[in-house]
Design a protein around this motif. Structure first.
Motif, PDB file in Angstrom:
ATOM      1  N   PHE A 138       0.793  -1.230   0.000  1.00  0.00           N
ATOM      2  CA  PHE A 138       0.000   0.000   0.000  1.00  0.00           C
ATOM      3  C   PHE A 138       0.828   1.285   0.000  1.00  0.00           C
ATOM      4  CE2 PHE A 138      -2.639  -3.221   2.170  1.00  0.00           C
ATOM      5  CZ  PHE A 138      -3.726  -3.238   1.312  1.00  0.00           C
ATOM      6  N   THR A 139       2.136   1.201  -0.011  1.00  0.00           N
ATOM      7  CA  THR A 139       2.938   2.425  -0.010  1.00  0.00           C
ATOM      8  C   THR A 139       3.766   2.521  -1.289  1.00  0.00           C
ATOM      9  OG1 THR A 139       4.887   1.454   1.081  1.00  0.00           O
ATOM     10  CG2 THR A 139       3.122   2.269   2.497  1.00  0.00           C
ATOM     11  N   PHE A 140       4.031   3.758  -1.701  1.00  0.00           N
ATOM     12  CA  PHE A 140       4.815   3.961  -2.923  1.00  0.00           C
ATOM     13  C   PHE A 140       6.229   3.431  -2.760  1.00  0.00           C
ATOM     14  CE2 PHE A 140       7.842   6.546  -5.332  1.00  0.00           C
ATOM     15  CZ  PHE A 140       7.384   6.320  -6.620  1.00  0.00           C
ATOM     16  N   ARG A 141       6.853   3.685  -1.579  1.00  0.00           N
ATOM     17  CA  ARG A 141       8.224   3.209  -1.378  1.00  0.00           C
ATOM     18  C   ARG A 141       8.292   1.684  -1.435  1.00  0.00           C
ATOM     19  NH1 ARG A 141      12.674   5.538   0.912  1.00  0.00           N
ATOM     20  NH2 ARG A 141      11.881   7.339  -0.204  1.00  0.00           N
ATOM     21  N   GLY A 142       7.310   1.020  -0.844  1.00  0.00           N
ATOM     22  CA  GLY A 142       7.291  -0.438  -0.893  1.00  0.00           C
ATOM     23  C   GLY A 142       7.088  -0.967  -2.294  1.00  0.00           C
ATOM     24  N   MET A 143       6.175  -0.351  -3.047  1.00  0.00           N
ATOM     25  CA  MET A 143       5.958  -0.790  -4.430  1.00  0.00           C
ATOM     26  C   MET A 143       7.182  -0.495  -5.298  1.00  0.00           C
ATOM     27  SD  MET A 143       1.910  -0.008  -5.146  1.00  0.00           S
ATOM     28  CE  MET A 143       1.835   1.594  -4.344  1.00  0.00           C
ATOM     29  N   ALA A 144       7.909   0.580  -4.962  1.00  0.00           N
ATOM     30  CA  ALA A 144       9.151   0.863  -5.690  1.00  0.00           C
ATOM     31  C   ALA A 144      10.187  -0.220  -5.419  1.00  0.00           C
ATOM     32  CB  ALA A 144       9.688   2.230  -5.282  1.00  0.00           C
ATOM     33  N   LEU A 145      10.264  -0.664  -4.168  1.00  0.00           N
ATOM     34  CA  LEU A 145      11.180  -1.763  -3.846  1.00  0.00           C
ATOM     35  C   LEU A 145      10.821  -3.019  -4.617  1.00  0.00           C
ATOM     36  CD1 LEU A 145      11.623  -1.421   0.032  1.00  0.00           C
ATOM     37  CD2 LEU A 145      13.349  -1.019  -1.716  1.00  0.00           C
ATOM     38  N   ARG A 146       9.533  -3.328  -4.684  1.00  0.00           N
ATOM     39  CA  ARG A 146       9.094  -4.508  -5.436  1.00  0.00           C
ATOM     40  C   ARG A 146       9.433  -4.359  -6.916  1.00  0.00           C
ATOM     41  NH1 ARG A 146       2.930  -5.185  -4.283  1.00  0.00           N
ATOM     42  NH2 ARG A 146       3.206  -6.796  -5.865  1.00  0.00           N
ATOM     43  N   THR A 201      17.181   1.718   1.140  1.00  0.00           N
ATOM     44  CA  THR A 201      15.990   1.391   1.921  1.00  0.00           C
ATOM     45  C   THR A 201      15.994  -0.064   2.361  1.00  0.00           C
ATOM     46  OG1 THR A 201      14.733   3.058   0.690  1.00  0.00           O
ATOM     47  CG2 THR A 201      13.474   1.412   1.909  1.00  0.00           C
ATOM     48  N   SER A 202      16.382  -0.961   1.459  1.00  0.00           N
ATOM     49  CA  SER A 202      16.414  -2.378   1.820  1.00  0.00           C
ATOM     50  C   SER A 202      17.432  -2.648   2.918  1.00  0.00           C
ATOM     51  CB  SER A 202      16.725  -3.230   0.584  1.00  0.00           C
ATOM     52  OG  SER A 202      18.039  -2.986   0.101  1.00  0.00           O
ATOM     53  N   PHE A 203      18.579  -1.987   2.871  1.00  0.00           N
ATOM     54  CA  PHE A 203      19.576  -2.170   3.919  1.00  0.00           C
ATOM     55  C   PHE A 203      19.113  -1.548   5.238  1.00  0.00           C
ATOM     56  CE2 PHE A 203      22.418  -3.862   0.858  1.00  0.00           C
ATOM     57  CZ  PHE A 203      23.482  -4.417   1.556  1.00  0.00           C
ATOM     58  N   MET A 204      18.382  -0.435   5.175  1.00  0.00           N
ATOM     59  CA  MET A 204      17.850   0.150   6.400  1.00  0.00           C
ATOM     60  C   MET A 204      16.840  -0.794   7.046  1.00  0.00           C
ATOM     61  SD  MET A 204      15.558   3.552   7.012  1.00  0.00           S
ATOM     62  CE  MET A 204      14.149   2.673   6.354  1.00  0.00           C
ATOM     63  N   LEU A 205      15.949  -1.386   6.241  1.00  0.00           N
ATOM     64  CA  LEU A 205      14.990  -2.343   6.776  1.00  0.00           C
ATOM     65  C   LEU A 205      15.704  -3.558   7.359  1.00  0.00           C
ATOM     66  CD1 LEU A 205      12.230  -2.231   4.011  1.00  0.00           C
ATOM     67  CD2 LEU A 205      12.066  -1.351   6.339  1.00  0.00           C
ATOM     68  N   ALA A 206      16.761  -4.010   6.687  1.00  0.00           N
ATOM     69  CA  ALA A 206      17.529  -5.139   7.199  1.00  0.00           C
ATOM     70  C   ALA A 206      18.161  -4.795   8.547  1.00  0.00           C
ATOM     71  CB  ALA A 206      18.605  -5.550   6.197  1.00  0.00           C
ATOM     72  N   ALA A 207      18.679  -3.571   8.687  1.00  0.00           N
ATOM     73  CA  ALA A 207      19.283  -3.158   9.950  1.00  0.00           C
ATOM     74  C   ALA A 207      18.244  -3.092  11.062  1.00  0.00           C
ATOM     75  CB  ALA A 207      19.969  -1.801   9.785  1.00  0.00           C
ATOM     76  N   VAL A 208      17.071  -2.541  10.763  1.00  0.00           N
ATOM     77  CA  VAL A 208      16.006  -2.458  11.766  1.00  0.00           C
ATOM     78  C   VAL A 208      15.551  -3.846  12.194  1.00  0.00           C
ATOM     79  CG1 VAL A 208      13.621  -1.734  12.149  1.00  0.00           C
ATOM     80  CG2 VAL A 208      15.227  -0.187  11.040  1.00  0.00           C
ATOM     81  N   ILE A 209      15.352  -4.727  11.214  1.00  0.00           N
ATOM     82  CA  ILE A 209      14.903  -6.085  11.516  1.00  0.00           C
ATOM     83  C   ILE A 209      15.953  -6.821  12.348  1.00  0.00           C
ATOM     84  CG2 ILE A 209      14.389  -8.331  10.481  1.00  0.00           C
ATOM     85  CD1 ILE A 209      13.096  -6.786   8.156  1.00  0.00           C
ATOM     86  N   GLY A 210      17.225  -6.683  11.971  1.00  0.00           N
ATOM     87  CA  GLY A 210      18.280  -7.341  12.734  1.00  0.00           C
ATOM     88  C   GLY A 210      18.375  -6.810  14.157  1.00  0.00           C
ATOM     89  N   ALA A 211      18.318  -5.488  14.308  1.00  0.00           N
ATOM     90  CA  ALA A 211      18.395  -4.901  15.644  1.00  0.00           C
ATOM     91  C   ALA A 211      17.214  -5.333  16.506  1.00  0.00           C
ATOM     92  CB  ALA A 211      18.455  -3.382  15.541  1.00  0.00           C
ATOM     93  N   LEU A 212      16.016  -5.366  15.919  1.00  0.00           N
ATOM     94  CA  LEU A 212      14.842  -5.811  16.668  1.00  0.00           C
ATOM     95  C   LEU A 212      14.999  -7.259  17.115  1.00  0.00           C
ATOM     96  CD1 LEU A 212      11.964  -5.308  17.691  1.00  0.00           C
ATOM     97  CD2 LEU A 212      11.122  -6.014  15.445  1.00  0.00           C
TER      98      LEU A 212
END
Length: 345
Positions: free
Chosen positions: A219-227, A249-260
């Motif tokens: 549902f977001t433009f950034r997510g659809m851009a990643l896809r 963006t993908s590396f930022m999400l990876a960092a957040v997921i790893g830290a969580l």
């Protein structure tokens, strides 16, 4: 083995599998967007856990210095690239300011917050905020200039990044282990099976993050851009989407997921500077179950890895890791027989 023991092992396996699912989805996301098999994903787990542990001891986390080092290196790289490409001074200054503003704000907030002794939940948010900018900075420093390199080259570089981050972890955190307080320090007895509040928190947090990722990509433009970049990078560039921004963006999400993942696991497992490699490998095994291409497949593979590890430790605690890694062999054989070999173009 009776029903109670099997239930306890299954609960432990699902809990661990939920954490492996986060790492597996991060690995799949990074590979789909950038073709990077990010071996160092487990280091984000360590950095998140170590940051929370040091904040819980009312110490300034060493990740502040690590983030500062990465930021300085990225700024120097940006300056060199700008000078070589003869960018206008205003454009170069704007690029550096965009690069530095978020890390500097996070460092400043952390520095001010430590003497105030905020609650554990706030410390967890600070830990996430410290690790999140490391992903885009690593992408800029290492992978941005290798966007057209082969998958094998990117894999070799990822191994090198892993060893560098492990070495920095040893320098910054030392060889001793760290543990953090539990967010929920209660447990319940359900049908004779003890269920800890922390295990429920892990499962709920994982489910919420998976739901958040689904919303992001749907549902977001950034997510659809990643896809779009993941499906067809050339086509995405033609329509004006930035592959570089998608990689960051993908590396930022990876960092957040790893830290969580590190924040959730650190209360039940002692985390050392090199713990991330083993945890990251189990996430990688789960991603292999999905062929490095499917988020639902990565989730299913992660739960399978968690259950294999849990029941394997019951039968042979010394061989539980070997059992998990051996499970990838029949999966690879099955995929090679039924799906064939995909050549890189």
């Amino acid at each position: 083995m009776d029903f109670t023991v099997a239930s306890m092992l299954a609960l432990d396996g699902v809990t661990n599998g939920a954490l492996y699912a986060l790492l597996a989805m991060a690995i799949v996301l990074v590979f789909a967007v950038t073709r990077v098999l990010f071996i160092a994903q487990g280091e984000f787990v360590v950095f998140g856990a170590m940051s929370l542990a040091q904040l819980s001891s009312d110490k300034l986390p060493s990740t502040v210095w690590l983030l500062g080092v990465l930021l300085v290196a990225a700024i120097l790289q940006e300056l060199l690239v700008g000078i070589r490409e003869r960018k206008p001074n205003r454009r170069l200054a704007l690029s550096i300011s965009r690069l530095a503003v978020v890390p500097l704000i996070v460092i400043a907030i952390t520095w001010v917050s430590v003497p105030l002794r905020p609650p554990l939940e706030m410390k967890a948010l600070l830990s996430l905020a410290l690790v999140a900018p490391m992903g885009p900075l690593l992408y800029r420093l290492v992978y941005r200039s290798l966007a057209t390199a082969s998958v094998l080259t990117l894999l070799i570089v990822s191994v090198g990044v892993h060893f560098v981050l492990v070495g920095l972890g040893l320098v910054l955190f030392g060889p001793e282990g760290y543990r953090t307080p539990a967010f929920i320090d209660t447990s319940w007895d359900i049908a004779g099976v003890p269920v800890s509040g922390q295990a429920i928190l892990v499962i709920v947090a994982t489910s919420a993050l998976i739901g958040g990722l689904f919303w992001l990509f749907t549902f977001t433009f950034r997510g659809m851009a990643l896809r779009a970049v993941a499906i067809n990078e050339l086509g995405a560039r033609i329509v004006g989407l930035s592959a570089q921004r998608a990689g960051e963006t993908s590396f930022m999400l990876a960092a957040v997921i790893g830290a969580l993942s590190g924040i959730l696991i650190a209360s039940s497992t002692t985390i050392y500077y090199d713990t991330g490699f083993l945890i990251g490998l189990k996430g990688f095994v789960a991603a292999v179950f999905a062929g490095l291409a499917s988020f639902p497949g990565a989730l299913a593979g992660a739960i399978a890895v968690g259950l294999i590890e849990s029941f394997g430790s019951f039968w042979s605690s010394a061989l539980k890791d070997s059992i998990v890694f051996a499970a990838v062999i029949p999966i690879l054989l099955w995929r090679s027989v039924f799906f064939g070999v995909a050549e890189e173009h």
